[in-house]
Each structure stands twice: as C-alpha cells, then as structure tokens.
Motif scaffolding. Structure first.
Motif, PDB file in Angstrom:
ATOM      1  N   VAL A 117     -10.017 -46.020  31.736  1.00 43.44           N
ATOM      2  CA  VAL A 117     -11.104 -46.889  31.289  1.00 43.44           C
ATOM      3  C   VAL A 117     -12.389 -46.433  31.976  1.00 43.44           C
ATOM      4  CG1 VAL A 117     -11.920 -49.262  31.098  1.00 43.44           C
ATOM      5  CG2 VAL A 117      -9.463 -48.776  31.007  1.00 43.44           C
ATOM      6  N   PRO A 118     -13.292 -45.750  31.275  1.00 43.24           N
ATOM      7  CA  PRO A 118     -14.466 -45.141  31.913  1.00 43.24           C
ATOM      8  C   PRO A 118     -15.342 -46.113  32.686  1.00 43.24           C
ATOM      9  CG  PRO A 118     -14.188 -44.298  29.682  1.00 43.24           C
ATOM     10  CD  PRO A 118     -13.217 -45.424  29.836  1.00 43.24           C
ATOM     11  N   SER A 119     -15.419 -47.369  32.221  1.00 43.51           N
ATOM     12  CA  SER A 119     -16.317 -48.327  32.874  1.00 43.51           C
ATOM     13  C   SER A 119     -15.742 -48.898  34.161  1.00 43.51           C
ATOM     14  CB  SER A 119     -16.642 -49.474  31.909  1.00 43.51           C
ATOM     15  OG  SER A 119     -15.466 -50.160  31.521  1.00 43.51           O
ATOM     16  N   ILE A 120     -14.478 -48.634  34.446  1.00 41.71           N
ATOM     17  CA  ILE A 120     -13.843 -49.140  35.664  1.00 41.71           C
ATOM     18  C   ILE A 120     -13.740 -48.003  36.672  1.00 41.71           C
ATOM     19  CG2 ILE A 120     -11.727 -50.111  36.628  1.00 41.71           C
ATOM     20  CD1 ILE A 120     -11.237 -51.470  33.966  1.00 41.71           C
ATOM     21  N   GLN A 121     -14.300 -48.226  37.855  1.00 43.73           N
ATOM     22  CA  GLN A 121     -14.355 -47.183  38.871  1.00 43.73           C
ATOM     23  C   GLN A 121     -13.455 -47.446  40.074  1.00 43.73           C
ATOM     24  OE1 GLN A 121     -16.036 -44.368  38.187  1.00 43.73           O
ATOM     25  NE2 GLN A 121     -16.552 -45.310  36.219  1.00 43.73           N
TER      26      GLN A 121
END
Length: 270
Positions: free
Chosen positions: A10-14
């Motif tokens: 999930v790109p928005s979760i870091q």
C-alpha cells in the motif's frame, strides 16, 4: 507448520507491522532466498496486483500465497463491518468479498482484522456484535463457495472493543451459521490479552487456522520477551499444520527482520 513473511503493498502506508515493503518481486525473491514457504500480502484492493503476475512470481520463486489482509478497507476507505450506517457495512462486505475472490485464486484465505471495527459511542456492544456476525456469516459462506476459509482475528483492547481473546473468538465462531471461518492467533495481541498464550492456543484447538508470529513488542520473534517454547509446544500438541506468518515491525530493517524471523521459525518449528 509452514513459514511465512508479510509484504505491504500500500504506497500511502509507510509504517506498520509488515516485514517487506512495496516491491513485490524483490520481496518475494528475498523471501525465497531465505527459505520461507509463503508470503502474506497486504494490498490496497483486490485488483491492485495482477493475478497473472502474482501467479508467475509464485511459480518463479516457489512461494505459496498464505493469506491476504483486508485492513486497507478501513485504513484507506474507512469501511468496517460494524459501522452504524448500513450502506458502509454493505461496502465493507463487498470489499472483503472481492479480497476473498482474489485470494481464492491462490488458495489463500482473507483475514478480517481491523475491518471488524468497534462498538462506537451510541451503539451497544451487542448490536455491534450482531452486525459483525451478520457480515462474517455472509463472507464465510462466500469463502466456502470459493473453496477457502475466512480468517477472523481477535485484536487487543486498544484496537477493538469487540473480541479480544481467543476464547471469546471461539464463542463467536460457534455462534455463526457459516462454518468455514477460523481464528487468527496473533501472538502480539495475545501477549496483551491472554493470561497464557500456550493455554489459550490449546483451548482454541482446531479453531485456530493462522498464526501471526511477532514478539511482545511487535518486533520479530527473539526481540522481545514472549516465551515461544511453550507456544511452540502447544501448536505441536494440537498438530497445527498452518502458516506461522511474521506480521511484525521490520526492525531494525526489513532484511534483518526477515533473517531473524526465519531463524526463530527454524529454532522453534524446524
């Protein structure tokens, strides 16, 4: 028992309790090199990863797909099975249903964790549990139609006020009409809620269908104070044959976390 490592896509979760991040092909290559049997995926949606590509990578690296997480439904879209709004609950069911279909292509069950939601202010816990049961019944039957189980995960008290312990999870599963629903025994959540991790696993018995492998501080096993010897003994006594999946923080970094995890798996289950 089979070893498994998590991959967050999930790109928005870091940040979060997943070992590998963002790069599916590289992550699967690294998992295979270390000797893992499978990967567990956390994706933003059911169509975020091409079926054909994932199938090719699975065959290339000799890795099974152990399970697919559904938490992005809550994190990205605010969907839960216990939202007071029936339209939101319906969308939550649809999101998880799509994830069931995606995972079933690989024989992988979907996991309901954070998407179970909470009894929010103004809603009685009994009502929230009724909504939860309604959704899980629909989804359990959907999983059965697809030839897989559905995994339900009790979470600790800081993440849900519904079901926190394996014992209560068993009671919940027994109340359902759907029969293809199993429990996820997450050692991190259990460390907060259970008196004895080993005794809780023994009591849940065959209702346990998946295990999340993380230490007391949610770092990889061996980086906290969880007594794994007793947990491993309990799983062996019940002849557990599912996945031991590392849903843990990538501490101190993904590669070291993965190495620590596979070493711990071999130590206790190899």
């Amino acid at each position: 028992m089979k070893s498994c490592v998590t991959i967050a896509l999930v790109p928005s979760i870091q940040t979060g309790p997943w070992i590998y991040w963002h790069d599916l092909s590289t992550s699967m290559a690294k998992a295979a090199d270390l000797g893992f049997d499978a990967v567990e995926l956390f994706t933003p949606s059911a169509d975020a990863v091409s079926i054909d590509r994932l199938m090719a990578l699975s065959n290339q690296f000799g890795l099974d797909i152990a399970a697919v997480g559904t938490g992005a439904g809550k994190v990205l879209h605010g969907l839960t099975l216990t939202d007071p709004d029936p339209a939101v609950r319906s969308r939550a069911v649809a999101f998880i249903s799509d994830m069931i279909t995606f995972g079933a292509r690989f024989g992988a069950p979907a996991i309901i964790g954070s998407m179970q939601g909470n009894a929010v202010p103004g809603v009685e816990k009994e009502q929230a549990l009724d909504w939860l049961a309604e959704g899980v019944n629909i989804l359990g039957k959907r999983a059965e139609e697809q030839g897989v189980n559905l995994i339900y995960e009790p979470l600790n008290r800081y993440e849900t006020n519904l079901i926190n312990r394996l014992e209560d999870g068993v009671t919940f599963l027994k109340s359902l009409e759907a029969r293809h629903v199993v429990l996820l025994a997450d050692l991190f959540h259990m460390n907060i809620e259970e008196v004895s991790l080993a005794d809780s696993i023994r009591s849940a018995g065959s209702y346990t269908g998946h295990v999340h492998f993380a230490d007391s501080n949610r770092r990889p096993i061996g980086c906290g104070h969880t007594a794994l010897t007793d947990v491993a003994a309990a799983l062996k006594e019940m002849d557990y044959q599912g996945y031991i999946s590392a849903e843990a923080f990538p501490w101190p970094d993904p590669d070291e976390a993965a190495k620590q995890t596979i070493a711990a798996f071999k130590q206790y289950f190899g």
